[in-house]
Design a protein around this motif. Structure first.
Motif, PDB file in Angstrom:
ATOM      1  N   ILE A 205      23.842 -33.701  42.015  1.00  0.00           N
ATOM      2  CA  ILE A 205      22.484 -33.359  41.571  1.00  0.00           C
ATOM      3  C   ILE A 205      22.384 -31.871  41.260  1.00  0.00           C
TER       4      ILE A 205
ATOM      5  N   THR B  77      22.196 -30.512  37.050  1.00  0.00           N
ATOM      6  CA  THR B  77      20.776 -30.252  36.771  1.00  0.00           C
ATOM      7  C   THR B  77      20.553 -28.750  36.792  1.00  0.00           C
ATOM      8  N   PRO B  78      19.395 -28.302  36.316  1.00  0.00           N
ATOM      9  CA  PRO B  78      19.089 -26.862  36.371  1.00  0.00           C
ATOM     10  C   PRO B  78      19.005 -26.309  37.782  1.00  0.00           C
TER      11      PRO B  78
ATOM     12  N   ASP C 253      21.273 -25.973  39.925  1.00  0.00           N
ATOM     13  CA  ASP C 253      22.424 -25.131  40.235  1.00  0.00           C
ATOM     14  C   ASP C 253      22.099 -23.662  39.986  1.00  0.00           C
TER      15      ASP C 253
END
Length: 331
Positions: free
Chosen positions: A193, A197-198, A200
């Protein structure tokens, strides 16, 4: 001199581009090297250590710790700390034991949800009241411990029928501990996840520099609350694994896991200042910490000295992973 048009262009031949430093590469490899070194040392000390039963016992024992530490890793990556995870896990174990007769199969999801809400509440207090996470979770540790003592009557709460949580302590194909599989799945889901996804970049930016992250338009407050929420949920799930193993809930059942969880995070290479690390490294750190405990018993060291070892590990690991460019003044 570079011009605006040069920004984003690939580096010319002969120009050295920025990349991981040697120390960063070593830091990322140290947890794995430590794990391999411990396995070799324990194999020499006890040839039976490499037997199937011994290895199964080790990964089984490491599972609740890995789940507990994986959730708290997100808080650390955001530049915070969650000291309440063990107390929240103990409270969750009591609630699970009390609720199972009435809720049956819905008891453990309910407990995980309640623990997640408790974590989110702490995150909200940290964000909106501008209280350091250390203080908020230290208070949470005391509150959760006290509630657990009150609702349990300061006694162990036995589980009469554990059929709804038997999946937390069984063997898959009579070989793989189900708890270990749960830990790997939790870590894998969190890692995937975050990576795809942004989240990180949002989590790492928040950990590296919260002020810069806010200027970049990152919803820092939501990121932090979400991290605390996941940390709480993992504490609840760790409690389920512990109850499935002990067939009971207790107000102090998971209290001894706080120092090992923090040690697993920093031994795994996650910087205590935030922004650098991963949940996969924490999984390796949990195995290292568990193997150290096994190693102590093999060489005849009393369990009373475990806290001394954990304290030393935390200090050394923080010294090795601390980003001193971010901490100009140490208080």
């Amino acid at each position: 001199m570079s011009t605006p048009a040069d920004v984003g262009k690939p580096a010319e031949a002969g120009v050295v581009t920025a990349g991981p430093t040697t120390s960063e590469r070593l830091t990322s490899l140290m947890p794995v090297l430590a794990l391999l070194g411990l396995v070799v040392a324990l194999s020499v000390a006890d040839p039976d250590f490499m037997s199937r039963s011994s290895l199964t016992a080790v990964v089984d024992a490491a599972a609740p710790l890995a789940v507990l530490a994986a959730g708290a890793t997100l808080v650390v990556l955001c530049g915070g700390i969650d000291l309440s995870i063990a107390a929240l896990a103990s409270l969750s174990s009591v609630l699970l034991a009390l609720w199972m007769p009435g809720l049956d199969g819905l008891a453990w999801p309910t407990v995980v949800a309640v623990a997640a809400a408790a974590g989110a509440l702490q995150g909200a207090a940290h964000v909106f009241l501008r209280i350091p996470s250390f203080i908020v979770t230290l208070g949470g540790l005391s509150i959760f411990s006290s509630i657990a003592l009150v609702v349990s009557g300061a006694a162990t709460v036995p589980v009469v029928d554990d059929s709804s949580i038997v999946w937390g302590f069984t063997r898959i194909f009579r070989l793989v501990p189900s708890a270990a599989l749960v830990a790997v799945v939790v870590v894998a889901v969190l890692a995937l996840i975050i990576k795809f996804t942004p989240l990180d970049s949002a989590i790492r930016a928040t950990g590296y520099s919260e002020a810069a992250a806010r200027l970049a338009g990152i919803p820092v407050d939501l990121v932090k609350i979400g991290a605390f929420c996941v940390s709480g949920a993992c504490a609840g799930l760790a409690a389920v694994l512990l109850v499935a193993r002990t067939f009971s809930g207790g107000p102090t059942l998971a209290d001894s896991l706080l120092l090992p969880a923090v040690a697993a995070i920093v031994v795994g290479g996650t910087a205590i200042t935030g922004g650098h690390g991963s949940v996969w490294r924490t999984l390796v750190g949990a195995l290292v910490v568990t193997l150290l405990r096994v190693g102590l018993s093999l060489v005849g060291v009393s369990a009373a000295y475990e806290s001394i070892l954990y304290g030393a590990i935390i200090v050394v690991a923080v010294a090795l992973t601390l980003d001193r460019s971010k901490v100009l003044v140490v208080k």
